[in-house]
Design a protein around this motif. Structure first.
Motif, PDB file in Angstrom:
ATOM      1  N   ALA A  43      50.623  49.669  15.399  1.00 29.19           N
ATOM      2  CA  ALA A  43      50.769  48.270  15.843  1.00 29.19           C
ATOM      3  C   ALA A  43      52.202  47.957  16.264  1.00 29.19           C
ATOM      4  O   ALA A  43      52.424  47.265  17.264  1.00 29.19           O
ATOM      5  CB  ALA A  43      50.319  47.323  14.732  1.00 29.19           C
ATOM      6  N   THR A  44      53.166  48.463  15.523  1.00 28.43           N
ATOM      7  CA  THR A  44      54.566  48.195  15.867  1.00 28.43           C
ATOM      8  C   THR A  44      54.909  48.841  17.201  1.00 28.43           C
ATOM      9  O   THR A  44      55.593  48.242  18.035  1.00 28.43           O
ATOM     10  CB  THR A  44      55.506  48.713  14.757  1.00 28.43           C
ATOM     11  N   MET A  45      54.430  50.068  17.409  1.00 29.23           N
ATOM     12  CA  MET A  45      54.694  50.767  18.674  1.00 29.23           C
ATOM     13  C   MET A  45      54.065  50.003  19.833  1.00 29.23           C
ATOM     14  O   MET A  45      54.688  49.857  20.887  1.00 29.23           O
ATOM     15  CB  MET A  45      54.147  52.199  18.598  1.00 29.23           C
ATOM     16  N   MET A  46      52.861  49.518  19.642  1.00 30.07           N
ATOM     17  CA  MET A  46      52.196  48.758  20.708  1.00 30.07           C
ATOM     18  C   MET A  46      52.969  47.477  21.007  1.00 30.07           C
ATOM     19  O   MET A  46      53.162  47.112  22.169  1.00 30.07           O
ATOM     20  CB  MET A  46      50.737  48.451  20.335  1.00 30.07           C
ATOM     21  N   GLN A  47      53.436  46.796  19.966  1.00 30.87           N
ATOM     22  CA  GLN A  47      54.190  45.560  20.154  1.00 30.87           C
ATOM     23  C   GLN A  47      55.518  45.835  20.861  1.00 30.87           C
ATOM     24  O   GLN A  47      55.903  45.107  21.773  1.00 30.87           O
ATOM     25  CB  GLN A  47      54.443  44.892  18.804  1.00 30.87           C
ATOM     26  N   LEU A  48      56.209  46.895  20.444  1.00 33.69           N
ATOM     27  CA  LEU A  48      57.472  47.242  21.091  1.00 33.69           C
ATOM     28  C   LEU A  48      57.256  47.648  22.545  1.00 33.69           C
ATOM     29  O   LEU A  48      58.043  47.286  23.421  1.00 33.69           O
ATOM     30  CB  LEU A  48      58.167  48.374  20.326  1.00 33.69           C
ATOM     31  N   SER A  49      56.200  48.385  22.809  1.00 34.72           N
ATOM     32  CA  SER A  49      55.887  48.784  24.186  1.00 34.72           C
ATOM     33  C   SER A  49      55.604  47.561  25.048  1.00 34.72           C
ATOM     34  O   SER A  49      56.060  47.479  26.197  1.00 34.72           O
ATOM     35  CB  SER A  49      54.677  49.719  24.210  1.00 34.72           C
ATOM     36  N   GLU A  50      54.878  46.603  24.499  1.00 37.04           N
ATOM     37  CA  GLU A  50      54.581  45.366  25.229  1.00 37.04           C
ATOM     38  C   GLU A  50      55.856  44.569  25.482  1.00 37.04           C
ATOM     39  O   GLU A  50      56.076  44.051  26.586  1.00 37.04           O
ATOM     40  CB  GLU A  50      53.570  44.520  24.451  1.00 37.04           C
ATOM     41  N   SER A  51      56.721  44.487  24.480  1.00 38.04           N
ATOM     42  CA  SER A  51      57.994  43.778  24.645  1.00 38.04           C
ATOM     43  C   SER A  51      58.856  44.461  25.698  1.00 38.04           C
ATOM     44  O   SER A  51      59.511  43.800  26.510  1.00 38.04           O
ATOM     45  CB  SER A  51      58.763  43.723  23.328  1.00 38.04           C
ATOM     46  N   LEU A  52      58.849  45.773  25.692  1.00 38.88           N
ATOM     47  CA  LEU A  52      59.629  46.520  26.676  1.00 38.88           C
ATOM     48  C   LEU A  52      59.081  46.301  28.077  1.00 38.88           C
ATOM     49  O   LEU A  52      59.849  46.096  29.028  1.00 38.88           O
ATOM     50  CB  LEU A  52      59.624  48.008  26.319  1.00 38.88           C
ATOM     51  N   THR A  53      57.770  46.278  28.204  1.00 38.69           N
ATOM     52  CA  THR A  53      57.152  46.019  29.513  1.00 38.69           C
ATOM     53  C   THR A  53      57.509  44.618  30.006  1.00 38.69           C
ATOM     54  O   THR A  53      57.872  44.439  31.179  1.00 38.69           O
ATOM     55  CB  THR A  53      55.620  46.174  29.422  1.00 38.69           C
ATOM     56  N   ASN A  54      57.433  43.627  29.132  1.00 42.50           N
ATOM     57  CA  ASN A  54      57.810  42.256  29.512  1.00 42.50           C
ATOM     58  C   ASN A  54      59.277  42.185  29.920  1.00 42.50           C
ATOM     59  O   ASN A  54      59.631  41.502  30.878  1.00 42.50           O
ATOM     60  CB  ASN A  54      57.539  41.280  28.370  1.00 42.50           C
ATOM     61  N   THR A  55      60.114  42.893  29.188  1.00 38.73           N
ATOM     62  CA  THR A  55      61.538  42.898  29.504  1.00 38.73           C
ATOM     63  C   THR A  55      61.790  43.570  30.850  1.00 38.73           C
ATOM     64  O   THR A  55      62.623  43.108  31.630  1.00 38.73           O
ATOM     65  CB  THR A  55      62.332  43.596  28.381  1.00 38.73           C
ATOM     66  N   GLU A  56      61.074  44.660  31.125  1.00 40.13           N
ATOM     67  CA  GLU A  56      61.217  45.331  32.424  1.00 40.13           C
ATOM     68  C   GLU A  56      60.873  44.367  33.564  1.00 40.13           C
ATOM     69  O   GLU A  56      61.550  44.357  34.593  1.00 40.13           O
ATOM     70  CB  GLU A  56      60.311  46.565  32.504  1.00 40.13           C
ATOM     71  N   ASN A  57      59.854  43.556  33.366  1.00 40.11           N
ATOM     72  CA  ASN A  57      59.487  42.572  34.383  1.00 40.11           C
ATOM     73  C   ASN A  57      60.593  41.527  34.557  1.00 40.11           C
ATOM     74  O   ASN A  57      60.900  41.111  35.671  1.00 40.11           O
ATOM     75  CB  ASN A  57      58.163  41.898  34.024  1.00 40.11           C
ATOM     76  N   ARG A  58      61.183  41.113  33.451  1.00 45.69           N
ATOM     77  CA  ARG A  58      62.283  40.142  33.516  1.00 45.69           C
ATOM     78  C   ARG A  58      63.507  40.742  34.196  1.00 45.69           C
ATOM     79  O   ARG A  58      64.209  40.060  34.949  1.00 45.69           O
ATOM     80  CB  ARG A  58      62.650  39.656  32.125  1.00 45.69           C
ATOM     81  N   VAL A  59      63.769  42.012  33.924  1.00 41.67           N
ATOM     82  CA  VAL A  59      64.889  42.697  34.575  1.00 41.67           C
ATOM     83  C   VAL A  59      64.662  42.731  36.077  1.00 41.67           C
ATOM     84  O   VAL A  59      65.583  42.452  36.864  1.00 41.67           O
ATOM     85  CB  VAL A  59      65.086  44.129  34.015  1.00 41.67           C
ATOM     86  N   ALA A  60      63.455  43.058  36.487  1.00 47.65           N
ATOM     87  CA  ALA A  60      63.148  43.115  37.924  1.00 47.65           C
ATOM     88  C   ALA A  60      63.336  41.747  38.571  1.00 47.65           C
ATOM     89  O   ALA A  60      63.904  41.651  39.678  1.00 47.65           O
ATOM     90  CB  ALA A  60      61.719  43.616  38.137  1.00 47.65           C
TER      91      ALA A  60
END
Length: 194
Positions: free
Chosen positions: A124-141
């Motif tokens: 669950a933590t890995m999934m949450q971190l992966s989702e946060s990273l994906t959201n952050t990548e979108n914000r970076v773009a």
């Protein structure tokens, strides 16, 4: 005749002040846009140690991959720090682009390895971190696009006549766009017809 000369001088001074102020405003606009990239990249960099920590519990035999991610993150942090001091500078932007591309590639390898570990994928933590990273990548773009738009506006403003006469005089240097290559996006799509 004296009034005409005086009017021309006053008009030239007013035009120079207006051009100078517009250049300063445009430069501040792209610096502010870079500050938004800084916030998002810092968030991205802050997520990575947590991601590596969770992955370490499952990836005993993948130490090289985890070390590569950590090293790439540290390099990206150092380049971001350099870019903070000189947003728009060609060398700083090139260093940041290279470091972020390296970090993206290292993260890609980590996620590829993680695919081989079902229990890690299900964590669950890995999934949450992966989702946060994906959201952050979108914000970076999004932040990168805003920065590049501001840089384009600034560069255009400093290069058009008569602004180009004053931009050189007052040392308004060109700013560099930030383009972070994603190696996965550069590969050609293979289409096969059977």
């Amino acid at each position: 005749m004296e009034w005409i000369v005086l009017a021309l001088v006053v008009g030239a001074v007013i035009a120079a002040v207006l051009i100078y102020n517009r250049l300063v405003t445009a430069r501040n606009r792209y610096r502010n846009a870079f500050a938004q990239i800084d916030v998002q990249l810092t968030r991205r960099h802050d997520l990575i140690p947590n991601l590596v920590s969770v992955a370490q519990r499952y990836l005993d035999h993948e130490r090289e991959t985890l070390e590569a991610v950590t090293a790439a993150r540290n390099q990206a942090e150092a380049q971001l720090d350099a870019a903070r001091r000189a947003p728009g500078d060609t060398g700083a932007m090139q260093g940041l682009e290279g470091a972020e591309s390296g970090l993206t590639a290292a993260l890609g390898r980590l996620f590829a390895v993680a695919e081989s570990y079902p229990e890690l994928k299900a964590d669950a933590t890995m999934m949450q971190l992966s989702e946060s990273l994906t959201n952050t990548e979108n914000r970076v773009a999004f932040a990168r696009q805003a920065y590049n738009d501001a840089v384009l506006g600034y560069n255009n403003l400093r290069e058009v006549f008569p602004n180009n006469l004053l931009s050189g005089l007052f040392r308004f240097r060109p700013a560099r766009l930030l383009t972070v290559d994603d190696p996965a996006k550069r590969e050609a799509v293979q289409v096969a017809f059977n």
